[in-house]
Design an enzyme around this catalytic site. Structure first.
Site, PDB file in Angstrom:
ATOM      1  CG  ASN A 186       7.145  -0.195   0.036  1.00  0.00           C
ATOM      2  OD1 ASN A 186       8.213   0.396  -0.003  1.00  0.00           O
ATOM      3  ND2 ASN A 186       7.015  -1.424   0.464  1.00  0.00           N
TER       4      ASN A 186
ATOM      5  NE  ARG B 295       4.878   7.285   3.113  1.00  0.00           N
ATOM      6  CZ  ARG B 295       4.746   7.127   1.795  1.00  0.00           C
ATOM      7  NH1 ARG B 295       5.695   6.532   1.090  1.00  0.00           N
ATOM      8  NH2 ARG B 295       3.670   7.543   1.172  1.00  0.00           N
TER       9      ARG B 295
ATOM     10  CB  SER C 108      -0.883   0.011   1.247  1.00  0.00           C
ATOM     11  OG  SER C 108      -0.064   0.318   2.356  1.00  0.00           O
ATOM     12  CE  LYS C 109      -2.555   6.520  -2.300  1.00  0.00           C
ATOM     13  NZ  LYS C 109      -3.151   7.165  -3.461  1.00  0.00           N
ATOM     14  NE  ARG C 110      -2.750   6.182   4.773  1.00  0.00           N
ATOM     15  CZ  ARG C 110      -3.116   6.984   5.754  1.00  0.00           C
ATOM     16  NH1 ARG C 110      -2.758   6.724   6.986  1.00  0.00           N
ATOM     17  NH2 ARG C 110      -3.834   8.049   5.513  1.00  0.00           N
TER      18      ARG C 110
END
Ligand code: GLU
Length: 498
Positions: free
Chosen positions: A256, A468, A252-254
């Protein structure tokens, strides 16, 4: 029988590496059997589908070196290949099922269905559509249709027993009918749902093998039932394992970056990306790690797919990419790659308007713009020390900005600016102080051109990845702190809406 496979992406966001992975296996399977590989765009969700997203999907799959025989851009005998251009037929198919007694009209309003679910929950039951549309008499249905009442068409589902889903890799999977909802086929606005449009089109496009992600297994009973209701032969089903983060959670883009555009911008080679995607659950008979698409095709055997969740590990990908750069490119080819990748005229023309006004010599170009062609910046706490806010406040700003940017669906300078400005007001922080940590996260220094311009140029995934990364450079956010921040963030938003 000619083997025909397909991918059916919905153009609702950035092109996902999972789409490329599924596409690769579909292409290999079709080629290996001398068949055709089709690309169909499933854009019936008109509020979320965009033409830009469709274009980005086509461009990035082509960049990777994938080739479909039929699709919206190349045509074919079974078009149109965009569901929004096939809308007229879906209602007719849904109504055919009503006539055959396999589907029914339901006039329940969304409020009525909410109420139904609340009552079910209060009774401790799992909320599920209760079949109320089935109780209406034929006369009543006719009268309400004639009165123009909004309605949906739902499919009937057997009341008991189970459905056996034969899967090419997994064998028979049994799913209880009690777990399957009476699926809406046609929505109140006349649009088909995924399930109806997908089955109708797979049939009309003569798809013989549906090879897709395992997240669709639970939809398979509905689909098989629809084939049976229509009297059509179902395709062979094959559900590939989902890609996972190194911690085994679903990619998931959260956690990666998941957009192919990010990997393109990071400077991964398309052949290395395809090679790595080919390693997801699959291996060459001799287990070698580096292989080309041609090698994969030559040795492809879908039965070699192993079902344990394949880990998409960026470090491993980088290692493989390094092999490709060092072993497969001549210096001349590498020079061409670099030029095509970032040092081309189009890119320069986008970047220079921001840099030119700050340049005295041509050699100023590199220091002013290097952050635009770098991957992750080497940040430490010291880089943030000169900013007005203390380090914890900066970390909070970065985390909140990241959440805002994750929720943005359109990546335009003005939208980014409005979102960030609103957030700074909600947090009651002066815009200049609020933007300082973002400058450092995005450009490595506050002495750069507008952070909004930089983010626009870097694109959503690279910008989010840098935010991030900056949060991590400031010590990261532990579980407990995350909970606290989430709560504060929610309160901000609620406060802002009042
Ligand atoms: N439109 C679906 C998706 O977005 C297609 C799923 C399928 O392959 O059936 O993935």
């Amino acid at each position: 029988m000619t083997v025909r496979t397909r991918i059916a992406p919905s153009p609702t966001g950035d092109p996902h590496v999972g789409t490329a992975y599924i596409a690769l296996f579909n292409q290999c399977f079709a080629r290996q059997h001398g068949g055709q590989f089709v690309l169909r765009i499933e854009d019936t969700d008109q509020t979320r589908s965009t033409a830009e997203s469709e274009q980005a999907i086509l461009d990035s799959l082509r960049w990777l070196g994938l080739e479909w025989d039929e699709g919206p851009d190349v045509g074919g005998d079974y078009g149109p290949y965009r569901q929004s251009e096939r809308l007229a037929s879906y209602r007719q198919y849904a109504e055919e099922l009503v006539q055959k007694g396999h589907a029914f009209y339901c006039f329940a309003t969304p409020e009525e269905l909410d109420e139904m679910r609340r009552e079910q929950q209060a009774r401790g039951e799992t909320p599920q559509y209760d079949g109320r549309g089935l109780a209406l008499s034929a006369d009543e249905v006719q009268a309400r249709l004639a009165a123009g009442e909004p309605h949906v068409i739902r499919m009937k589902i057997p009341e008991s027993g189970h459905c056996t889903v034969p899967d090419m890799l997994r064998g028979d999977i049994d799913i209880e009918w009690s777990q399957v909802e009476m699926q809406v086929l046609l929505k109140a606005d006349g649009m088909p749902t995924y399930h109806l449009a997908n089955v109708v089109d797979d049939h009309l496009m003569k798809i013989t093998h549906v090879i897709r992600g395992e997240e669709w297994i639970n939809s398979a009973p509905k689909h098989l039932k629809l084939y049976e209701y229509f009297g059509w032969e179902p395709p062979v089903l094959c559900h590939l394992p989902l890609l996972r983060n190194p911690d085994k959670s679903k990619l998931s883009k959260r956690k990666n970056p998941t957009s192919i555009l990010y990997y393109q911008r990071m400077g991964y080679l398309p052949e290395a990306m395809l090679n790595y995607l080919g390693r997801m659950g699959w291996s060459m008979p001799d287990e070698r790690e580096k292989f080309s698409l041609a090698d994969m095709l030559e040795h492809f055997d879908i039965n070699r797919v192993s079902l344990g969740g394949p880990i998409f590990d960026v470090e491993k990908l980088s290692w493989l990419n390094g092999l490709w750069i060092r072993e497969d490119l001549t210096t001349e080819q590498l020079a061409d790659r670099l030029r095509d990748w970032a040092l081309n005229r189009d890119n320069l023309l986008q970047v220079l308007p921001h840099a030119q006004s700050r340049m005295e010599t041509l050699s100023d170009f590199a220091p002013l713009t290097q952050f635009l062609i770098s991957g992750m910046l080497p940040l430490t706490e010291a880089d943030f020390a000169a900013n007005k806010l203390d380090l914890d406040e900066q970390k909070q700003v970065l985390q909140f900005a990241l959440w805002r940017m994750e929720a943005l669906s359109s990546w335009q300078r003005d939208t980014i600016f409005t979102e960030l400005k609103t957030l700074s007001e909600q947090m009651a922080i002066k815009l200049k102080d609020f933007l300082a940590p973002l400058f450092v996260a995005i450009a490595g220094t506050t002495a750069s051109f507008s952070v909004m311009d930089s983010m626009t140029l870097l694109g959503p995934d690279m910008s989010r990845a840098r935010l991030r990364h900056a949060v991590n450079a400031l010590g990261g956010v532990g579980k407990k702190q995350l909970k606290k921040l989430e709560k504060q963030y929610q309160q901000l938003t609620l406060g802002g809406e009042e």
